[in-house]
Motif scaffolding. Structure first.
Motif, PDB file in Angstrom:
ATOM      1  N   VAL A 135       0.848  -1.194   0.000  1.00 42.15           N
ATOM      2  CA  VAL A 135       0.000   0.000   0.000  1.00 42.15           C
ATOM      3  C   VAL A 135       0.877   1.235   0.000  1.00 42.15           C
ATOM      4  CG1 VAL A 135      -1.712   1.308   1.297  1.00 42.15           C
ATOM      5  CG2 VAL A 135      -1.907  -1.172   1.132  1.00 42.15           C
ATOM      6  N   SER A 136       0.641   2.112  -0.977  1.00 39.43           N
ATOM      7  CA  SER A 136       1.398   3.357  -1.086  1.00 39.43           C
ATOM      8  C   SER A 136       0.541   4.387  -1.796  1.00 39.43           C
ATOM      9  CB  SER A 136       2.701   3.137  -1.859  1.00 39.43           C
ATOM     10  OG  SER A 136       3.345   4.371  -2.122  1.00 39.43           O
ATOM     11  N   GLU A 137       0.490   5.577  -1.259  1.00 37.73           N
ATOM     12  CA  GLU A 137      -0.284   6.644  -1.897  1.00 37.73           C
ATOM     13  C   GLU A 137       0.561   7.416  -2.904  1.00 37.73           C
ATOM     14  OE1 GLU A 137      -3.470   6.591  -1.147  1.00 37.73           O
ATOM     15  OE2 GLU A 137      -2.974   5.002   0.252  1.00 37.73           O
ATOM     16  N   GLY A 138       1.872   7.328  -2.801  1.00 37.06           N
ATOM     17  CA  GLY A 138       2.743   8.072  -3.700  1.00 37.06           C
ATOM     18  C   GLY A 138       2.948   7.370  -5.027  1.00 37.06           C
ATOM     19  N   LEU A 139       3.528   8.087  -5.971  1.00 34.05           N
ATOM     20  CA  LEU A 139       3.855   7.508  -7.265  1.00 34.05           C
ATOM     21  C   LEU A 139       5.129   6.686  -7.117  1.00 34.05           C
ATOM     22  CD1 LEU A 139       3.131  10.601  -9.542  1.00 34.05           C
ATOM     23  CD2 LEU A 139       1.605   8.724  -8.915  1.00 34.05           C
ATOM     24  N   VAL A 140       5.063   5.423  -7.500  1.00 31.33           N
ATOM     25  CA  VAL A 140       6.149   4.480  -7.253  1.00 31.33           C
ATOM     26  C   VAL A 140       6.817   4.093  -8.570  1.00 31.33           C
ATOM     27  CG1 VAL A 140       6.731   2.197  -6.363  1.00 31.33           C
ATOM     28  CG2 VAL A 140       5.018   3.592  -5.191  1.00 31.33           C
ATOM     29  N   ASP A 141       8.145   4.091  -8.591  1.00 33.02           N
ATOM     30  CA  ASP A 141       8.896   3.577  -9.725  1.00 33.02           C
ATOM     31  C   ASP A 141       8.847   2.053  -9.651  1.00 33.02           C
ATOM     32  OD1 ASP A 141      11.056   2.510 -11.324  1.00 33.02           O
ATOM     33  OD2 ASP A 141      11.918   4.526 -11.380  1.00 33.02           O
ATOM     34  N   LEU A 142       8.154   1.419 -10.597  1.00 28.21           N
ATOM     35  CA  LEU A 142       7.947  -0.019 -10.527  1.00 28.21           C
ATOM     36  C   LEU A 142       9.263  -0.786 -10.535  1.00 28.21           C
ATOM     37  CD1 LEU A 142       4.887  -0.525 -12.930  1.00 28.21           C
ATOM     38  CD2 LEU A 142       4.888  -0.226 -10.447  1.00 28.21           C
ATOM     39  N   CYS A 198     -11.894  21.964   6.447  1.00 24.85           N
ATOM     40  CA  CYS A 198     -11.668  21.062   5.306  1.00 24.85           C
ATOM     41  C   CYS A 198     -10.515  20.110   5.620  1.00 24.85           C
ATOM     42  CB  CYS A 198     -11.365  21.866   4.045  1.00 24.85           C
ATOM     43  SG  CYS A 198     -12.726  22.949   3.540  1.00 24.85           S
ATOM     44  N   ILE A 199     -10.766  18.847   5.435  1.00 28.00           N
ATOM     45  CA  ILE A 199      -9.757  17.817   5.676  1.00 28.00           C
ATOM     46  C   ILE A 199      -8.903  17.690   4.423  1.00 28.00           C
ATOM     47  CG2 ILE A 199      -9.395  15.388   6.241  1.00 28.00           C
ATOM     48  CD1 ILE A 199     -12.385  15.673   7.440  1.00 28.00           C
ATOM     49  N   ARG A 200      -7.598  17.802   4.588  1.00 29.57           N
ATOM     50  CA  ARG A 200      -6.704  17.864   3.433  1.00 29.57           C
ATOM     51  C   ARG A 200      -5.825  16.618   3.344  1.00 29.57           C
ATOM     52  NH1 ARG A 200      -3.901  23.158   5.259  1.00 29.57           N
ATOM     53  NH2 ARG A 200      -4.464  22.204   7.258  1.00 29.57           N
ATOM     54  N   ILE A 201      -5.144  16.470   2.202  1.00 28.62           N
ATOM     55  CA  ILE A 201      -4.247  15.332   1.977  1.00 28.62           C
ATOM     56  C   ILE A 201      -2.877  15.845   1.560  1.00 28.62           C
ATOM     57  CG2 ILE A 201      -4.896  15.037  -0.464  1.00 28.62           C
ATOM     58  CD1 ILE A 201      -4.651  11.979   0.035  1.00 28.62           C
ATOM     59  N   ARG A 202      -1.847  15.213   2.107  1.00 26.84           N
ATOM     60  CA  ARG A 202      -0.480  15.576   1.733  1.00 26.84           C
ATOM     61  C   ARG A 202      -0.015  14.675   0.604  1.00 26.84           C
ATOM     62  NH1 ARG A 202       3.157  18.745   4.138  1.00 26.84           N
ATOM     63  NH2 ARG A 202       2.083  18.749   6.155  1.00 26.84           N
ATOM     64  N   ARG A 203       0.528  15.290  -0.442  1.00 29.00           N
ATOM     65  CA  ARG A 203       1.033  14.528  -1.586  1.00 29.00           C
ATOM     66  C   ARG A 203       2.304  13.781  -1.232  1.00 29.00           C
ATOM     67  NH1 ARG A 203       0.582  19.951  -5.164  1.00 29.00           N
ATOM     68  NH2 ARG A 203      -1.415  19.581  -6.254  1.00 29.00           N
ATOM     69  N   SER A 204       2.679  12.862  -2.118  1.00 26.87           N
ATOM     70  CA  SER A 204       3.903  12.098  -1.892  1.00 26.87           C
ATOM     71  C   SER A 204       5.148  12.973  -1.942  1.00 26.87           C
ATOM     72  CB  SER A 204       4.011  10.981  -2.938  1.00 26.87           C
ATOM     73  OG  SER A 204       4.004  11.507  -4.248  1.00 26.87           O
ATOM     74  N   ASN A 205       5.064  14.147  -2.611  1.00 28.06           N
ATOM     75  CA  ASN A 205       6.227  15.041  -2.670  1.00 28.06           C
ATOM     76  C   ASN A 205       6.300  15.989  -1.479  1.00 28.06           C
ATOM     77  OD1 ASN A 205       4.241  16.924  -3.163  1.00 28.06           O
ATOM     78  ND2 ASN A 205       4.873  17.380  -5.265  1.00 28.06           N
ATOM     79  N   GLY A 206       5.371  15.837  -0.535  1.00 24.94           N
ATOM     80  CA  GLY A 206       5.413  16.638   0.682  1.00 24.94           C
ATOM     81  C   GLY A 206       4.492  17.832   0.705  1.00 24.94           C
ATOM     82  N   THR A 207       3.957  18.239  -0.431  1.00 24.53           N
ATOM     83  CA  THR A 207       3.062  19.391  -0.465  1.00 24.53           C
ATOM     84  C   THR A 207       1.631  18.973  -0.146  1.00 24.53           C
ATOM     85  OG1 THR A 207       2.625  19.140  -2.839  1.00 24.53           O
ATOM     86  CG2 THR A 207       4.495  20.519  -2.204  1.00 24.53           C
ATOM     87  N   ILE A 208       0.835  19.938   0.295  1.00 30.44           N
ATOM     88  CA  ILE A 208      -0.573  19.682   0.581  1.00 30.44           C
ATOM     89  C   ILE A 208      -1.383  20.003  -0.670  1.00 30.44           C
ATOM     90  CG2 ILE A 208      -2.557  20.358   1.979  1.00 30.44           C
ATOM     91  CD1 ILE A 208      -0.597  20.941   4.240  1.00 30.44           C
ATOM     92  N   ALA A 209      -2.205  19.056  -1.095  1.00 32.49           N
ATOM     93  CA  ALA A 209      -2.948  19.208  -2.337  1.00 32.49           C
ATOM     94  C   ALA A 209      -4.109  20.181  -2.159  1.00 32.49           C
ATOM     95  CB  ALA A 209      -3.484  17.863  -2.808  1.00 32.49           C
ATOM     96  N   PRO A 210      -4.323  21.085  -3.113  1.00 35.81           N
ATOM     97  CA  PRO A 210      -5.540  21.893  -3.082  1.00 35.81           C
ATOM     98  C   PRO A 210      -6.743  21.026  -3.453  1.00 35.81           C
ATOM     99  CG  PRO A 210      -4.364  22.266  -5.131  1.00 35.81           C
ATOM    100  CD  PRO A 210      -3.493  21.349  -4.299  1.00 35.81           C
ATOM    101  N   TRP A 211      -7.925  21.509  -3.206  1.00 40.05           N
ATOM    102  CA  TRP A 211      -9.121  20.825  -3.679  1.00 40.05           C
ATOM    103  C   TRP A 211      -9.401  21.267  -5.108  1.00 40.05           C
ATOM    104  CZ3 TRP A 211     -13.477  20.389   0.549  1.00 40.05           C
ATOM    105  CH2 TRP A 211     -12.990  19.617   1.614  1.00 40.05           C
ATOM    106  N   SER A 212      -9.776  20.333  -5.948  1.00 40.82           N
ATOM    107  CA  SER A 212      -9.975  20.608  -7.369  1.00 40.82           C
ATOM    108  C   SER A 212     -11.458  20.628  -7.702  1.00 40.82           C
ATOM    109  CB  SER A 212      -9.270  19.547  -8.216  1.00 40.82           C
ATOM    110  OG  SER A 212      -7.882  19.568  -7.967  1.00 40.82           O
TER     111      SER A 212
END
Length: 323
Positions: A135-142, A198-212
């Motif tokens: 399980v990983s939320e970030g983008l993974v190099d296969l 608003c409950i937010r999510i942190r991206r795999s690169n460390g930044t907090i994602a805006p809502w789209s």
């Protein structure tokens, strides 16, 4: 003591010939076993002896025996060569039928919704394949991670990947508990979120994602604030269920709580669509039977599945923001 593990080029040449002669105590019988001429067998052994720097056999007109150097070489070479043969057999077996370990990298949200039914039926159909789900939320190099395939939303998959659809396009929805909405009110416009938790999510690169969002055909990113920053969508959904605030999550994971009345959708006219969820992998040319069997299984189980390369133009149309 530091050891030098560099193997000289051609160091293994002639080892099979040496072991065969040692086993039969005969160049002629060894040549027949390996399907070469006695002369070729003799040349292979002589070349090995030159590289080793010692005579490995004591030859007479009637007999062939191992020298002291040959005995010592044989004691080390035979088990090592047998291991190489066994390794080759194992690799060949994996390349001929679905077996071995299939490693998948997936976001946590898709495991109960998409993967659990697929894995259960796949494991029943292919009992010799072990499935490992990381399980990983970030983008993974296969390749770097040692994974056979991954699962991600389509807009996050590189254009050179092969993709097989797991789920059709779906919107990202904003949800809140009835208790929270009674307390704070229901937002009608995107700007109303300034007054909400608003409950937010942190991206795999460390930044907090805006809502789209979308307004007409125009994409809008909203910078929101709130009491919790999560690392995956199920955590955001759980916080919304507890009344901590609003959460923007993929609609499939919110469907159950919404139908049960535990969550309500808001700002529905502004919900952006995503291209859906895909299984992806690098190339058909590198595909092992275990992965081919899984891909075929996914296609058979999905009415909407199709195999296609994600084109750059498609990715621009779908959006390339990372969550």
């Amino acid at each position: 003591m530091k050891r030098n593990f560099t193997v000289r080029r051609g160091a293994l040449d002639g080892v099979e010939a040496f072991l065969s002669v040692a086993r039969h105590r005969s160049f002629r019988k060894a040549a027949a076993e390996l399907g070469v001429t006695p002369s070729a067998m003799s040349q292979a052994v002589r070349a090995l002896e030159l590289r080793v720097g010692a005579a490995l056999f004591i030859r007479t007109t009637r007999n062939v025996g191992l020298s002291e150097a040959g005995e010592r070489f044989h004691a080390r070479a035979r088990p090592a060569f047998e291991e190489l043969v066994a390794a080759s057999d194992v690799a060949r077996d994996l390349g001929q039928r679905p077996s071995g370990l299939l490693r998948l990298t997936v976001p946590r949200a898709v495991v109960p919704i998409l993967l659990e039914p697929l894995i259960a039926s796949f494991s029943k159909a292919y009992p010799e394949v072990e499935v490992e789900i990381a399980v990983s939320e970030g983008l993974v190099d296969l390749a770097a991670g040692g994974f056979d395939a991954g699962v991600r939303m389509g807009q996050f998959i590189a254009p050179d990947m092969i993709a097989v659809r797991l789920a059709p396009p779906f919107p990202f929805v904003v949800v809140g508990s009835p208790k929270y909405l009674r307390r704070r009110g229901t937002p009608q416009q995107i700007d109303d979120l300034r007054q909400h938790a608003c409950i937010r999510i942190r991206r795999s690169n460390g930044t907090i994602a805006p809502w789209s969002f979308v307004s007409g055909n125009k994409p809008i990113d909203a910078i929101v604030a709130g009491p919790l920053i999560a690392y995956d969508f199920p955590t955001m959904l759980g916080a919304a269920l507890e009344g901590m605030g609003l959460a923007q999550v993929p609609s499939p994971i919110a469907t159950g709580p919404v139908k049960a009345g535990k969550l309500l959708q808001v700002l529905q006219p502004f919900a952006p669509m995503t291209p859906g969820v895909f299984l992806y992998y690098p190339s058909r040319h590198q595909m092992m039977p275990k992965l081919r069997a899984f891909v075929d299984h996914v296609k058979r189980r999905s009415d909407t599945s199709h195999d296609a390369r994600l084109q750059p133009d498609d990715r621009r149309a779908r959006g390339t923001r990372k969550r």
